[in-house]
Design an enzyme around this catalytic site. Structure first.
Site, PDB file in Angstrom:
ATOM      1  N   LYS A 181     -10.151  -4.203  -5.653  1.00 29.96           N
ATOM      2  CA  LYS A 181     -11.363  -3.554  -5.961  1.00 29.96           C
ATOM      3  C   LYS A 181     -10.166  -2.589  -6.387  1.00 29.96           C
ATOM      4  CE  LYS A 181     -13.777  -3.946  -1.869  1.00 29.96           C
ATOM      5  NZ  LYS A 181     -13.415  -3.570  -0.648  1.00 29.96           N
ATOM      6  N   LYS A 184       0.930  -1.123  -0.013  1.00 36.18           N
ATOM      7  CA  LYS A 184      -0.413   0.164  -0.002  1.00 36.18           C
ATOM      8  C   LYS A 184       0.547   1.041  -0.119  1.00 36.18           C
ATOM      9  CE  LYS A 184      -4.814  -1.207   1.636  1.00 36.18           C
ATOM     10  NZ  LYS A 184      -6.007  -1.675   2.338  1.00 36.18           N
ATOM     11  N   LYS A 230      -4.074 -10.484  -7.486  1.00 38.97           N
ATOM     12  CA  LYS A 230      -4.844 -11.129  -5.912  1.00 38.97           C
ATOM     13  C   LYS A 230      -5.796  -9.696  -7.317  1.00 38.97           C
ATOM     14  CE  LYS A 230      -5.629  -8.484  -3.072  1.00 38.97           C
ATOM     15  NZ  LYS A 230      -5.518  -8.582  -1.312  1.00 38.97           N
TER      16      LYS A 230
HETATM   17  P1  TYM Z   1     -11.492  -6.108   3.139  1.00 38.53           P
HETATM   18  O1  TYM Z   1     -12.072  -5.047   2.821  1.00 38.53           O
HETATM   19  O2  TYM Z   1      -9.991  -5.737   2.368  1.00 38.53           O
HETATM   20  O3  TYM Z   1     -11.029  -7.584   2.032  1.00 38.53           O
HETATM   21  C1  TYM Z   1     -12.658  -8.306   3.196  1.00 38.53           C
HETATM   22  C2  TYM Z   1     -12.044  -9.621   3.001  1.00 38.53           C
HETATM   23  O4  TYM Z   1     -12.521 -10.386   1.828  1.00 38.53           O
HETATM   24  C3  TYM Z   1     -10.720 -10.844   1.377  1.00 38.53           C
HETATM   25  N1  TYM Z   1     -10.452 -10.563   0.323  1.00 38.53           N
HETATM   26  C4  TYM Z   1     -10.039 -12.013  -0.852  1.00 38.53           C
HETATM   27  N2  TYM Z   1     -10.497 -12.881  -0.427  1.00 38.53           N
HETATM   28  C5  TYM Z   1      -9.645 -14.050  -1.843  1.00 38.53           C
HETATM   29  N3  TYM Z   1      -9.410 -13.628  -3.085  1.00 38.53           N
HETATM   30  C6  TYM Z   1      -9.487 -12.128  -3.020  1.00 38.53           C
HETATM   31  N4  TYM Z   1      -8.699 -12.251  -4.235  1.00 38.53           N
HETATM   32  C7  TYM Z   1      -9.432 -11.342  -2.188  1.00 38.53           C
HETATM   33  N5  TYM Z   1      -9.879 -10.039  -1.600  1.00 38.53           N
HETATM   34  C8  TYM Z   1     -10.051  -9.644  -0.678  1.00 38.53           C
HETATM   35  C9  TYM Z   1     -10.357 -10.360   2.431  1.00 38.53           C
HETATM   36  O5  TYM Z   1      -9.127 -11.565   2.562  1.00 38.53           O
HETATM   37  C10 TYM Z   1     -11.080 -10.134   3.858  1.00 38.53           C
HETATM   38  O6  TYM Z   1     -11.996 -11.152   4.486  1.00 38.53           O
HETATM   39  N6  TYM Z   1      -8.198  -5.404   7.134  1.00 38.53           N
HETATM   40  C11 TYM Z   1     -10.229  -5.605   6.769  1.00 38.53           C
HETATM   41  C12 TYM Z   1     -10.856  -5.794   6.851  1.00 38.53           C
HETATM   42  C13 TYM Z   1     -11.016  -5.608   8.175  1.00 38.53           C
HETATM   43  C14 TYM Z   1     -11.287  -7.073   8.685  1.00 38.53           C
HETATM   44  C15 TYM Z   1     -11.687  -6.982  10.461  1.00 38.53           C
HETATM   45  C16 TYM Z   1     -10.987  -8.121   8.626  1.00 38.53           C
HETATM   46  C17 TYM Z   1     -10.922  -4.804   9.042  1.00 38.53           C
HETATM   47  N7  TYM Z   1     -10.424  -5.129  10.381  1.00 38.53           N
HETATM   48  C18 TYM Z   1     -10.951  -7.423  11.729  1.00 38.53           C
HETATM   49  C19 TYM Z   1     -10.891  -9.076   9.956  1.00 38.53           C
HETATM   50  C20 TYM Z   1     -10.982  -8.836  11.139  1.00 38.53           C
HETATM   51  C21 TYM Z   1      -9.938  -5.663   4.782  1.00 38.53           C
HETATM   52  O7  TYM Z   1      -9.118  -4.562   4.450  1.00 38.53           O
HETATM   53  O8  TYM Z   1     -10.235  -6.575   4.088  1.00 38.53           O
END
Ligand code: TYM
Length: 338
Positions: free
Chosen positions: A205, A120, A202
């Site tokens: 978005k 990032k 990966k």
């Molecule tokens: P975020 O918003 O980037 O993504 C949400 C969830 O989607 C999963 N994910 C994927 N899984 C498979 N293939 C992909 N290409 C892919 N892209 C995203 C992510 O692994 C995630 O589970 N930091 C976290 C949000 C968060 C969180 C937490 C998660 C904040 N606090 C506490 C668990 C527990 C995040 O940015 O996810």
């Protein structure tokens, strides 16, 4: 003598997603789909992580709107406010409070090893703020504040979860047993969906190529077009094999939405070309997501209901974490709060 309770305490689940646009098929298959399944068996708490979202530049009115949309989308994907706690992270101040305390039990070197911070910072080189660096501590606070047992996430969050575990263990050793040490919960298929345009990257978005990523509100034609244009390889066999990243990814997606095994998929497409296969994947994904789109359209038109769900969920969340915060403050030596 009072009768002994036969009720076994349900495991507690916590997870969250950032409101930075429409969820992708990666978010859905990697995480959100299991959130729904887990609701049937466990005590689940799910949040829209707006505090995390401001680690990169956000236009305030867009963030507000996206948070509401993300909340509606979470419900459209099956999260049921009657069964689970569904809320918005910034509405519970304990996340930020606990994050500060935990940051004092987190080493600079640990944060410096986080690959997502490196990625990032490279992407947002004009805004490498302290929040981007301490982001995983906030994520640890999210999880530990609820003493969650399981955290359903995709593979890209594994390193952050490991850190949350280490912080919990360190805090418990230093101050006595306080936090549950959480385990990750990863889907059998699709913990890391790849870009349709570069299957070594990966699915994300923020990909600049619109064809790289399927959004769960894309209409059927868009979904079919994106899959037809998916990058594959120069042979023509639908088999799951090392080096066939594009096909492996499409097979994973197809398997995840149809429940078919890789062997079944190979048999189904034996002797057929990639064109047929890609169309079948597109069709299966579009059909699978259709109910989500319909439900989203219904929910987003009902702002009063969404607001009410957010208010209720945030209060429920607050009530749970208040206990944890009292305990933590006592343990670290803060004067009792009333
Ligand atoms: P975020 O918003 O980037 O993504 C949400 C969830 O989607 C999963 N994910 C994927 N899984 C498979 N293939 C992909 N290409 C892919 N892209 C995203 C992510 O692994 C995630 O589970 N930091 C976290 C949000 C968060 C969180 C937490 C998660 C904040 N606090 C506490 C668990 C527990 C995040 O940015 O996810």
């Amino acid at each position: 003598m009072p009768e002994q309770s036969t009720e076994i305490k349900k495991k507690r689940i916590f997870s969250a997603i950032q409101p930075t646009g429409v969820f992708t098929l990666g978010n859905y298959i990697g995480a959100i789909r299991s959130w729904d399944t887990l609701q049937k068996e466990f005590e689940c708490i799910y949040a829209i992580a707006d505090l995390h979202a401001i680690t990169v530049m956000q236009e305030p009115s867009a963030l507000r709107q996206n948070t509401m949309r993300a909340f509606a989308l979470m419900l459209a994907c099956g999260m049921d406010p009657e069964k689970s706690i569904t809320f918005v992270q910034s509405r519970n101040p304990h996340h930020a409070e606990l994050s500060w305390v935990l940051s004092c039990s987190t080493m600079f070197g640990e944060l410096n090893r986080m690959t997502q911070f490196k990625d990032k910072s490279a992407k947002h080189s004009d805004n490498i703020n302290a929040g981007l660096f301490t982001y995983p501590v906030l994520m640890a606070a999210d999880i530990l504040a609820y003493n969650a047992d399981l955290v359903p996430i995709g593979a890209d969050q594994k390193q952050h979860l490991e850190l949350a575990r280490n912080i919990a263990i360190r805090f418990n050793q230093r101050y006595g047993d306080t936090f549950t040490v959480p385990d990750g919960y990863f889907p059998k298929q699709g913990a890391r969906l790849m870009s349709l345009q570069d299957p070594t990257k990966k699915m994300s978005k923020s990909d600049e190529n619109a064809n790289a990523c399927v959004y769960i509100l894309d209409d059927k034609d868009t979904i079919l077009r994106k899959f037809r244009r998916a990058v594959t390889d120069s042979d023509a066999e639908v088999v799951f094999r090392e080096g066939k990243d594009g096909i492996n990814n499409l097979m994973t997606i197809y398997g995840a939405v149809t429940g078919k095994t890789m062997e079944e998929i190979e048999a189904e497409f034996a002797g057929k070309g990639y064109g047929d296969f890609k169309t079948a994947v597109g069709e299966a994904v579009a059909d699978h997501l259709e109910p989500v789109r319909t439900e989203y359209a219904r929910l987003i038109a009902d702002k009063a209901y969404l607001t009410q769900c957010i208010d209720t969920g945030s209060e429920q969340a607050y009530r749970i974490t208040r206990k944890t915060l009292s305990k933590v403050f006592r343990k670290v030596g803060f004067i009792d709060r009333k």
